[in-house]
Design a protein around this motif. Structure first.
Motif, PDB file in Angstrom:
ATOM      1  N   VAL A 122       0.862  -1.180   0.000  1.00  0.00           N
ATOM      2  CA  VAL A 122       0.000   0.000   0.000  1.00  0.00           C
ATOM      3  C   VAL A 122       0.897   1.227   0.000  1.00  0.00           C
ATOM      4  CG1 VAL A 122      -1.817   1.271   1.188  1.00  0.00           C
ATOM      5  CG2 VAL A 122      -1.797  -1.237   1.272  1.00  0.00           C
ATOM      6  N   VAL A 123       0.650   2.142  -0.923  1.00  0.00           N
ATOM      7  CA  VAL A 123       1.423   3.384  -1.014  1.00  0.00           C
ATOM      8  C   VAL A 123       0.495   4.542  -0.656  1.00  0.00           C
ATOM      9  CG1 VAL A 123       2.809   4.893  -2.483  1.00  0.00           C
ATOM     10  CG2 VAL A 123       2.890   2.398  -2.809  1.00  0.00           C
ATOM     11  N   VAL A 124       0.798   5.234   0.418  1.00  0.00           N
ATOM     12  CA  VAL A 124       0.033   6.411   0.837  1.00  0.00           C
ATOM     13  C   VAL A 124       0.713   7.637   0.236  1.00  0.00           C
ATOM     14  CG1 VAL A 124      -0.912   7.689   2.793  1.00  0.00           C
ATOM     15  CG2 VAL A 124      -0.488   5.222   3.001  1.00  0.00           C
ATOM     16  N   GLY A 125      -0.056   8.402  -0.540  1.00  0.00           N
ATOM     17  CA  GLY A 125       0.552   9.504  -1.284  1.00  0.00           C
ATOM     18  C   GLY A 125       1.160   8.995  -2.566  1.00  0.00           C
ATOM     19  N   ALA A 126       0.346   8.287  -3.356  1.00  0.00           N
ATOM     20  CA  ALA A 126       0.860   7.543  -4.505  1.00  0.00           C
ATOM     21  C   ALA A 126       0.875   8.327  -5.800  1.00  0.00           C
ATOM     22  CB  ALA A 126       0.031   6.267  -4.688  1.00  0.00           C
ATOM     23  N   THR A 127       0.462   9.587  -5.793  1.00  0.00           N
ATOM     24  CA  THR A 127       0.367  10.330  -7.055  1.00  0.00           C
ATOM     25  C   THR A 127       1.327  11.501  -7.148  1.00  0.00           C
ATOM     26  OG1 THR A 127      -1.428  11.701  -6.153  1.00  0.00           O
ATOM     27  CG2 THR A 127      -2.058   9.702  -7.373  1.00  0.00           C
ATOM     28  N   GLY A 128       2.141  11.721  -6.124  1.00  0.00           N
ATOM     29  CA  GLY A 128       3.101  12.811  -6.149  1.00  0.00           C
ATOM     30  C   GLY A 128       4.397  12.413  -6.821  1.00  0.00           C
ATOM     31  N   ASN A 129       5.434  13.201  -6.602  1.00  0.00           N
ATOM     32  CA  ASN A 129       6.721  12.988  -7.242  1.00  0.00           C
ATOM     33  C   ASN A 129       7.282  11.608  -6.910  1.00  0.00           C
ATOM     34  OD1 ASN A 129       9.241  13.325  -8.451  1.00  0.00           O
ATOM     35  ND2 ASN A 129       9.992  14.754  -6.911  1.00  0.00           N
ATOM     36  N   ALA A 130       7.509  11.344  -5.623  1.00  0.00           N
ATOM     37  CA  ALA A 130       8.056  10.041  -5.223  1.00  0.00           C
ATOM     38  C   ALA A 130       7.032   8.928  -5.379  1.00  0.00           C
ATOM     39  CB  ALA A 130       8.558  10.105  -3.783  1.00  0.00           C
ATOM     40  N   GLY A 131       5.770   9.214  -5.040  1.00  0.00           N
ATOM     41  CA  GLY A 131       4.737   8.177  -5.088  1.00  0.00           C
ATOM     42  C   GLY A 131       4.512   7.630  -6.475  1.00  0.00           C
ATOM     43  N   SER A 132       4.438   8.501  -7.473  1.00  0.00           N
ATOM     44  CA  SER A 132       4.200   8.029  -8.838  1.00  0.00           C
ATOM     45  C   SER A 132       5.374   7.185  -9.335  1.00  0.00           C
ATOM     46  CB  SER A 132       3.954   9.212  -9.775  1.00  0.00           C
ATOM     47  OG  SER A 132       5.074  10.081  -9.791  1.00  0.00           O
ATOM     48  N   ALA A 133       6.588   7.584  -8.972  1.00  0.00           N
ATOM     49  CA  ALA A 133       7.758   6.796  -9.388  1.00  0.00           C
ATOM     50  C   ALA A 133       7.770   5.442  -8.702  1.00  0.00           C
ATOM     51  CB  ALA A 133       9.041   7.562  -9.070  1.00  0.00           C
ATOM     52  N   LEU A 134       7.379   5.410  -7.435  1.00  0.00           N
ATOM     53  CA  LEU A 134       7.366   4.134  -6.717  1.00  0.00           C
ATOM     54  C   LEU A 134       6.292   3.202  -7.266  1.00  0.00           C
ATOM     55  CD1 LEU A 134       8.319   2.255  -4.489  1.00  0.00           C
ATOM     56  CD2 LEU A 134       6.763   3.437  -2.913  1.00  0.00           C
ATOM     57  N   VAL A 135       5.127   3.735  -7.576  1.00  0.00           N
ATOM     58  CA  VAL A 135       4.059   2.898  -8.129  1.00  0.00           C
ATOM     59  C   VAL A 135       4.528   2.239  -9.429  1.00  0.00           C
ATOM     60  CG1 VAL A 135       1.788   2.975  -9.240  1.00  0.00           C
ATOM     61  CG2 VAL A 135       2.133   4.083  -7.024  1.00  0.00           C
ATOM     62  N   ARG A 136       5.198   2.991 -10.281  1.00  0.00           N
ATOM     63  CA  ARG A 136       5.716   2.416 -11.521  1.00  0.00           C
ATOM     64  C   ARG A 136       6.765   1.341 -11.229  1.00  0.00           C
ATOM     65  NH1 ARG A 136       5.667   7.950 -13.270  1.00  0.00           N
ATOM     66  NH2 ARG A 136       7.912   8.072 -12.822  1.00  0.00           N
ATOM     67  N   SER A 137       7.615   1.607 -10.246  1.00  0.00           N
ATOM     68  CA  SER A 137       8.660   0.643  -9.900  1.00  0.00           C
ATOM     69  C   SER A 137       8.060  -0.653  -9.354  1.00  0.00           C
ATOM     70  CB  SER A 137       9.614   1.258  -8.877  1.00  0.00           C
ATOM     71  OG  SER A 137      10.627   0.352  -8.503  1.00  0.00           O
ATOM     72  N   LEU A 138       7.076  -0.530  -8.475  1.00  0.00           N
ATOM     73  CA  LEU A 138       6.441  -1.715  -7.900  1.00  0.00           C
ATOM     74  C   LEU A 138       5.665  -2.494  -8.958  1.00  0.00           C
ATOM     75  CD1 LEU A 138       5.107  -0.201  -4.551  1.00  0.00           C
ATOM     76  CD2 LEU A 138       7.057  -1.755  -4.819  1.00  0.00           C
ATOM     77  N   ALA A 139       5.083  -1.781  -9.923  1.00  0.00           N
ATOM     78  CA  ALA A 139       4.325  -2.461 -10.974  1.00  0.00           C
ATOM     79  C   ALA A 139       5.226  -3.366 -11.799  1.00  0.00           C
ATOM     80  CB  ALA A 139       3.633  -1.438 -11.867  1.00  0.00           C
ATOM     81  N   GLY A 140       6.500  -3.002 -11.929  1.00  0.00           N
ATOM     82  CA  GLY A 140       7.429  -3.824 -12.680  1.00  0.00           C
ATOM     83  C   GLY A 140       8.189  -4.825 -11.842  1.00  0.00           C
ATOM     84  N   ASP A 141       7.834  -4.945 -10.583  1.00  0.00           N
ATOM     85  CA  ASP A 141       8.539  -5.831  -9.653  1.00  0.00           C
ATOM     86  C   ASP A 141       7.827  -7.183  -9.596  1.00  0.00           C
ATOM     87  OD1 ASP A 141       9.621  -7.165  -7.449  1.00  0.00           O
ATOM     88  OD2 ASP A 141       9.795  -5.350  -6.244  1.00  0.00           O
ATOM     89  N   PRO A 142       8.471  -8.272 -10.034  1.00  0.00           N
ATOM     90  CA  PRO A 142       7.813  -9.582  -9.998  1.00  0.00           C
ATOM     91  C   PRO A 142       7.533 -10.064  -8.586  1.00  0.00           C
ATOM     92  CG  PRO A 142      10.125  -9.827 -10.575  1.00  0.00           C
ATOM     93  CD  PRO A 142       9.841  -8.360 -10.608  1.00  0.00           C
ATOM     94  N   GLY A 143       8.159  -9.460  -7.592  1.00  0.00           N
ATOM     95  CA  GLY A 143       7.921  -9.845  -6.206  1.00  0.00           C
ATOM     96  C   GLY A 143       6.734  -9.159  -5.582  1.00  0.00           C
ATOM     97  N   VAL A 144       6.048  -8.304  -6.340  1.00  0.00           N
ATOM     98  CA  VAL A 144       4.872  -7.590  -5.843  1.00  0.00           C
ATOM     99  C   VAL A 144       3.659  -8.055  -6.634  1.00  0.00           C
ATOM    100  CG1 VAL A 144       3.757  -5.330  -5.642  1.00  0.00           C
ATOM    101  CG2 VAL A 144       6.191  -5.581  -5.088  1.00  0.00           C
ATOM    102  N   SER A 145       2.652  -8.542  -5.917  1.00  0.00           N
ATOM    103  CA  SER A 145       1.457  -9.041  -6.597  1.00  0.00           C
ATOM    104  C   SER A 145       0.419  -7.955  -6.829  1.00  0.00           C
ATOM    105  CB  SER A 145       0.828 -10.174  -5.779  1.00  0.00           C
ATOM    106  OG  SER A 145       0.459  -9.710  -4.486  1.00  0.00           O
ATOM    107  N   SER A 146       0.340  -6.978  -5.910  1.00  0.00           N
ATOM    108  CA  SER A 146      -0.655  -5.919  -6.074  1.00  0.00           C
ATOM    109  C   SER A 146      -0.218  -4.676  -5.309  1.00  0.00           C
ATOM    110  CB  SER A 146      -2.034  -6.376  -5.573  1.00  0.00           C
ATOM    111  OG  SER A 146      -2.005  -6.614  -4.169  1.00  0.00           O
ATOM    112  N   VAL A 147      -0.689  -3.536  -5.805  1.00  0.00           N
ATOM    113  CA  VAL A 147      -0.391  -2.248  -5.195  1.00  0.00           C
ATOM    114  C   VAL A 147      -1.708  -1.501  -4.994  1.00  0.00           C
ATOM    115  CG1 VAL A 147       0.823  -0.040  -5.436  1.00  0.00           C
ATOM    116  CG2 VAL A 147       1.849  -2.142  -6.364  1.00  0.00           C
ATOM    117  N   VAL A 148      -1.888  -0.942  -3.815  1.00  0.00           N
ATOM    118  CA  VAL A 148      -3.019  -0.053  -3.556  1.00  0.00           C
ATOM    119  C   VAL A 148      -2.455   1.354  -3.442  1.00  0.00           C
ATOM    120  CG1 VAL A 148      -4.888   0.569  -1.991  1.00  0.00           C
ATOM    121  CG2 VAL A 148      -4.328  -1.840  -2.371  1.00  0.00           C
TER     122      VAL A 148
END
Length: 368
Positions: free
Chosen positions: A20-46
């Motif tokens: 779960v990423v709190v603050g997922a649309t800002g500078n760091a949050g948007s970059a992290l969401v993209r990074s987690l989406a490409g991570d095979p060790g992560v099944s889902s992101v909220v």
């Protein structure tokens, strides 16, 4: 030591994590969401944000949540239930003219996150702190994570970062079963965040297309102008690694070299000109009082007193090495400013609906 994927223990130990990423649309949050989406060790992101973006990311579902809401504890706990890790990145820099609002979001909002993490028994909590949490420190040598985190008391940003550090101290002591990681990055820049950062720190009078080397023949050289930067994508990689690796405590994050007037002059093809600190501060204060600039002079006071950070712990224990250097990072920011770059999220959109008139209409430094 690995710098990609999950822990060195093997894929079977870390696959399928829900983050779960709190603050997922800002500078760091948007970059992290993209990074987690490409991570095979992560099944889902909220992705939790005050305003849901018109942006689709693989593995990611969005939910609206305002940390100022008195019911935020309950709503956060619902989203945190069953999560393997929570990354808290939500932070409000503006409105700088309304420190009560930023306090409610940044400090009381973090308290909501911590209470919800305790209620949901979250195994890992990764929180964005900042170099701004540090007390004034040296510029001629680097300090490690043991440097005092008292902040600069007159700037709301640094004061709130320091207070959140105290909340994290208490939470980590009272909840030893939760792995608490706090990241202290330098200034985070990326091309797609350039328009949002212009609004936050420069205001509507700075013409983005004119931000280019040939337009800046002089660079001010004032005492204390030594600071560290990091590309947002490299910060996101550090957060991603912290989700997987069994680390705790604080980590400094910055890239090399330290930015100083000489580097800025080289970047812009300009000449550094020595100026008294009081002269530049006076000009910034005048712009602030005239409502022509969104950043208060107290933030400048904090900026010139920030210590230089030693990032060895992130390299040695987290297995993190930044890909981009300081000059590449600054060039990416400059390119974004020139081309009004943005992302399809409310904090990072390239322009407001009515352009810069909206920035004047809502009050420079007066509205988020």
């Amino acid at each position: 030591m690995t710098t990609a994927g999950g822990p060195a223990g093997g894929a079977a130990d870390w696959q399928g994590r829900r983050v779960v990423v709190v603050g997922a649309t800002g500078n760091a949050g948007s970059a992290l969401v993209r990074s987690l989406a490409g991570d095979p060790g992560v099944s889902s992101v909220v992705g939790l944000a005050r305003r849901i973006p018109d942006w689709s990311v693989e593995k990611t579902t969005w939910a609206a949540l305002d940390l100022r809401d008195p019911a935020a504890d309950r709503d956060l706990a619902h989203h945190f239930d069953g999560a393997d890790a929570v990354v808290h990145l939500a932070w409000m820099i503006q409105p700088a003219r309304d420190p009560l609002m930023t306090w409610r979001t940044n400090v009381l909002g973090t308290a909501h996150v911590l209470r919800a993490a305790a209620a949901a028994r979250v195994p890992a909590l990764v929180v964005a702190s900042s170099v701004g949490a540090y007390a004034p420190g040296p510029k001629d040598r680097a300090v490690d994570e043991s440097w005092p985190t008292h902040g600069w008391p007159s700037a709301s940003y640094t004061r709130e970062k320091a207070y959140v550090e105290r909340l994290l101290d208490t939470f980590a002591f009272e909840h030893p079963d939760t792995r608490v990681v706090r990241m202290r990055p330098g200034f985070l820049f990326a091309r797609e965040a350039a328009s949002g950062q212009r609004r936050l720190f420069m205001g509507p009078l700075v013409p983005g297309p004119l931000v280019r080397p040939e337009r800046a023949p002089l660079v001010p050289d004032v005492p204390g102008l030594r600071f560290q930067v990091l590309h947002t994508s490299d910060a996101a990689e550090a957060y991603r690694l912290a989700v997987h690796r069994p680390v705790r405590g604080a980590f400094n994050l910055a890239t090399e070299p330290v930015v100083d007037p000489a580097l800025l002059a080289s970047l812009f093809g300009a000449r550094p000109v020595r100026l008294p600190r009081a002269l530049l501060r006076g000009a910034l204060a005048a712009a602030w009082r005239a409502r022509l600039a969104p950043a208060p002079p107290a933030l400048f006071d904090a900026f010139v007193r920030l210590p230089v950070m030693d990032c060895a712990r992130a390299r040695d224990e987290l297995g993190w090495v930044p890909r981009l250097g300081a000059e590449e990072t600054l060039r990416d920011l400059i390119h974004g400013l020139r081309h009004r770059s943005g992302l399809n999220t409310p904090p990072l959109r390239s322009e407001l609906p009515h352009g810069r008139l909206d920035e004047f209409a809502t009050g420079v430094g007066g509205r988020p």
